[in-house]
Each structure stands twice: as structure tokens, then as C-alpha cells.
Write an enzyme that holds these catalytic residues in place. Structure first.
Site, mmCIF file in Angstrom:
data_model
loop_
_atom_site.group_PDB
_atom_site.id
_atom_site.type_symbol
_atom_site.label_atom_id
_atom_site.label_comp_id
_atom_site.label_asym_id
_atom_site.label_seq_id
_atom_site.Cartn_x
_atom_site.Cartn_y
_atom_site.Cartn_z
ATOM 1 C CG HIS B 62 -0.388 0.075 2.543
ATOM 2 N ND1 HIS B 62 0.526 -0.841 3.018
ATOM 3 C CD2 HIS B 62 -0.573 0.977 3.550
ATOM 4 C CE1 HIS B 62 0.865 -0.511 4.255
ATOM 5 N NE2 HIS B 62 0.212 0.597 4.600
ATOM 6 C CG ASP B 66 4.859 2.830 7.169
ATOM 7 O OD1 ASP B 66 3.997 3.262 6.384
ATOM 8 O OD2 ASP B 66 4.581 2.058 8.113
ATOM 9 C CG HIS B 67 4.141 -0.387 4.225
ATOM 10 N ND1 HIS B 67 4.132 -1.723 4.563
ATOM 11 C CD2 HIS B 67 3.725 0.278 5.328
ATOM 12 C CE1 HIS B 67 3.707 -1.861 5.812
ATOM 13 N NE2 HIS B 67 3.449 -0.657 6.301
ATOM 14 C CG HIS B 270 3.621 -2.394 10.696
ATOM 15 N ND1 HIS B 270 2.627 -1.637 11.276
ATOM 16 C CD2 HIS B 270 4.005 -1.715 9.594
ATOM 17 C CE1 HIS B 270 2.420 -0.555 10.523
ATOM 18 N NE2 HIS B 270 3.237 -0.584 9.499
#
Lengths: 305, 305
Positions: B62, B66-67, B270
Site C-alpha cells: 500500500h 513506511d512501505h 510492524h
């Protein structure tokens, strides 16, 4: 007051095992100015215990990733930590569009006001001013629009010599003395001569950041007698042709600029990953301009008043 | 053949002093699959001496930074190092637009073919297949479109028991035996019974990566009996309401899914930066599902055949 530069990254193009992409923190007083923001800048700030909350201004020289791929992450972190203070962001055309698109898809509505100032990278122009400082762009010559930044303290007030001050001076007259004026009476007669009641002010310090560029001697007027000059030195001079072709500079060229501009100190950085040992670059520059240092990760350069 | 997961980042939202944002390398055979790509992923790859040249596929769950904020930098580095091999990139709508804009302003024309596969994050669907592997999306429930990924080895051939094989078998008949068929003659008469001349094949291994999501028990059919399940566990269960509100999960919820899906091993990651010590999260998960481990930086989890 502090006037101090902290280097967060010195690697060109790609990071290497022990070198990060370009980012620098210029501390002036209690404000941080972040200059470029390569990937991982927010981690470098943590490593050196530099609080991003105190960054008031961010300057991006150009849109090659090694100079700004850490920006969206840093802004996101500021947002996630609830920053309220507005932030000034200076960058070339396109930067605002990129960030807006990233924030659109992440559903981010920043917690603080981001004042974006789009730069004309082709001119030398004042882009920021506050009580103590001006910032001007310095046009660079790179493959894409790119500019450097000249940070210069404003002229400082002349300290008053209290024991020499006549008692009749009014507050407005004292202010004018601090800024170098003599004091006259209503008929234009000299009452107090400035030089007798004030001292010379502290120096106004300056830092010139020359981002990615071909060797560009026409920068000299902008760099004249600055205290601290950072200039990229991607290659050693045996790769001068490659530097020219890729719109970069050599360590020798950076030093020639520093010598001709009669700066106080030269910092070189933005090193190609081919250089594991940076001493050949340093020695090459020092052979032309002895007061040269490497702008490597963690280094601090202070300019005294 | 290797089937091995290497964790590159375990921190949610922002990196912390010793935790990076999400990224994982799944090695299957001699191919690397990169799953999510938080800021600094290319530095983490260097740290663990993982050659980015061997990454064939990248999957982005997504568009929270942070991804994926490390993706443009990684692709730029691949380009600057002259990558020729095509790359498959799987991501939600918007990712291609963002990258295109960044490359437009940097004047980058990638040296390799980037095959972008836009994902429908709302469905469970096969998005990649090669000789040995299929990859399916797993729909997540997050604040923005988000999916996980299910990696599953294809059924493997049944090894032949050479000493039991009749000599009259033709090569096509041998192939059919490897895939579990019996051999008949032209009139439909059984000539060779598969079970008598073959052994059970090696196991087909599987890894399910569940990215940011609210607790979502309707994932169970996708996760059933996978070897390795990664599930986000941003919070401990005392913050269950906060998890719900922010579309995240707790360690206990991750473990409940693992238990109900009867997976072999659960990895949680996470983590919110509020947890300096991760043991409370680990213990909470293990109290429900004992075969739980922390997906922390540098950890390696192998699945044997």
C-alpha cells in the site's frame, strides 16, 4: 550565536556501505536549516540526535533522487509526530507536485503548514529573509534544474560603549547609533560621533552550498570571501572529462573556485562510490587550496563570530 | 531449493533508532522477491549483503510511506548500476503515477524494463506465476487500499523409483507418472500404477504476508495451513481500540488468526515505536500461538521442503 554545519551524507548518486546521500544541517542560532534530504536523512538525524522539530526551513537543490528521496519520509514523520510549527520548503519546479501526489495516495493531510517556495534555479535571488539571515539561490549547471544556496547573516548592531554614552541620548538615538549612524541635533549639528561610543560589530558569517554542478567559474561573484564553501567534488581530476560529461566537478576544480573566491574554508563532498579512500581527493584539493576538509558523515564545521 | 525469508525492517509508521520501516526479502530458489520497500531498504540490502541485482519481483502492499518510500531510491540505484534484467513491480493504483513523475523530473530513463502490475487490493487473485511459484493478493482492511501477498510453491513432481520402473515406459509416460498419473495402454488397461513407481513429492511451501490491516478473521481461508505467516502486530492487546481505530492489529489478534488458520509459524512485525522492548508483544502472541517469532531486522526464517 551558533553558526554550525553538520554533514549527514557525502555520497553521490547511490548510498554506499558507510556513506549516505546528501543532507546537511546548518544551525543558525536555535534554528535548523536542512539542505538537501537524501534517502535516510531522518535516520541520520536520529543517529546524531538532531531534533527534526527544530528544522524551520528545508532547501532542495534539485530533483535527482540522491538529494531528495528522504524528504517525503521526513515530512511524514513530522506529521505523524504532530508537528504544529509551519515549515518553509524551497525547491525546484516539480517538487510540490511530487509531494502532493504522494500525500494524496497516502491520504495524508499534514498536521502543519508547509509553505512551498518554488525556486527559479537559473538566477541568484533572495528566497528567504528573517531577522538574522538572508538566503539566496546560486545557479548551478547540472543535467536538470539545480541551484545552490548562499546563507549570510545580516549586518549585526554595533555594541554601545556604555561609559562613553552621553546621558541625554534618547532610545531612538541609541538605536541609530547601534546601526552606525552619528547623532545630530535639530539644526544638523553633530552631537555624538558614532565611532566614539560604539565598537565594531561581530562578523556576519556566511555559508555557500554549491550542489551538483559542472565547474562554473562564473560563480565567483556569489562566493567571494564566504566563510565556508561546500562544493561537490564527485571525481578526482584524472576524471575531469567524465566530470564535464556528467555535469559534475573534480576536487581540483572545487579548490580552484575556493582559491579564486578567497573563501576561508572549503568543504568537498558528493563523492563517487568508486572512492573508498577519500584522501586522494582531499590531497588533490589541498594542493590548490590548503584549507580544505572532507564533508563526511557526522563532521561539524563551526564558524566563529 | 531455498525458501527463506529475511527481515529488513520491523518498524511501523516512522523508523526508530534501531528499527527500519517494512521490507522483506523472500528467497525462492535463486530469485529474490522484495516485499514492501520502506525508506532505507537499499541500505539494509547492503548491510546484509543481499545483491539487489537478484531481485526479480517487488511487491508493494500500500502507499503509506513506511512501505514504499525506499522504492524510488532502489530503482534509481538499479538503473545507475546499469541493470538490464526486467523487473516486475506489483503495487496499488497510484504507484506507477508517482514513480513516473519522479523519473520525469529527474530526467531518468530506466536502463531496464519495469513491468508494472497494478493490483486490485480488494480481491484474492493470482498476480504472478512462474515455473515454481504462484503469488496471490490477500485483501487487507486498512485506511487506504492495501493487500497482502500469498506465495505458494507449485505442486512438485513425484520422484520416480528407478528400480521399480518397467523398461517399456516412454518419456511422455514418465512425465505423466511424475505428475501423479497411472499409465494405461491403448485399450485403457492399467499398465503401471503410479504409487508403485513413484514417491510422494516434496512439500509445496507457502508464505503469507499480511500487511497493515485491522483484525480480519475472514482472511482465514487464504491463510489456511501456510508454513509461514507474517502478520502485523502494531500494538499490544491493551491498545485494541487504538488498533481498531487506526486500522491495525494487536499481537494477540495476529496470534488468534495464526491459531485458527493452523499455520506452522507466525511472525509478527510492524511494531509501534512506543515499544522499546518487544518481549511483551512476543509473549502476548505466544500465549495464544506458541510458534511465534519476532520479525526483527536481520532475522532469517527458512522453510524446509
Amino acid at each position: 550565536m551558533d553558526f554550525e554545519l553538520r554533514i549527514l551524507g557525502s555520497s553521490s548518486a547511490t548510498p554506499s556501505a558507510n556513506r549516505h546521500n546528501t543532507a546537511q544541517i546548518l544551525t543558525i542560532g536555535n534554528q535548523y536549516h536542512l539542505i538537501d534530504c537524501g534517502e535516510g536523512t531522518q535516520m541520520q538525524l536520529m543517529l546524531y540526535k538532531i531534533k527534526h522539530q527544530r528544522i524551520s526551513n528545508i532547501y532542495i537543490s534539485h530533483l535527482h533522487g540522491d538529494h531528495y528521496f528522504g524528504l517525503a519520509g521526513l515530512l511524514s514523520t513530522m506529521h505523524l509526530q504532530g508537528r504544529q510549527a509551519p515549515l518553509h520548503l524551497f525547491g525546484p519546479p516539480g517538487l510540490s507536485e511530487i509531494l502532493s501526489l504522494q500525500f494524496k495516495y497516502s491520504g495524508t493531510n499534514l498536521s502543519f503548514k508547509l509553505n512551498f517556495h518554488e525556486l527559479d534555479t537559473t538566477v541568484h535571488k533572495k528566497v528567504f529573509e528573517d531577522k538574522q539571515l538572508t538566503v539566496h539561490t546560486i545557479p548551478m549547471e547540472h543535467r536538470i534544474p539545480c541551484c545552490g544556496f548562499l546563507f549570510r547573516e545580516k549586518q549585526k548592531p554595533r555594541p554601545l560603549i556604555k561609559e562613553n554614552l552621553p546621558s541625554f541620548l534618547t532610545p531612538p538615538q541609541l538605536v541609530r547609533l547601534k546601526w552606525g549612524e552619528d547623532v545630530y541635533d535639530g539644526e544638523g549639528k553633530l552631537l555624538v560621533k558614532n565611532r566614539e561610543v560604539t565598537m565594531d560589530p561581530k562578523r556576519s558569517r556566511s555559508y555557500a552550498y554549491c550542489a551538483d554542478s559542472r565547474y562554473k567559474p562564473d560563480l565567483l561573484p556569489y562566493l567571494n570571501e564566504v566563510d565556508l564553501l561546500y562544493h561537490e567534488a564527485t571525481f578526482a581530476d584524472d576524471l575531469r572529462e567524465r566530470a564535464e560529461y556528467t555535469f559534475h566537478s573534480t576536487a581540483r576544480q572545487a579548490a580552484e573556485l575556493a582559491a579564486n573566491a578567497q573563501v576561508r574554508q572549503l568543504l568537498i563532498g558528493h563523492f563517487s562510490v568508486r572512492y573508498k579512500d577519500l584522501n586522494p581527493l582531499l590531497n588533490e584539493a589541498r594542493s590548490v587550496f590548503p584549507d580544505t576538509d572532507l564533508a563526511t558523515e557526522g563532521s561539524i564545521f563551526s564558524v566563529v563570530e
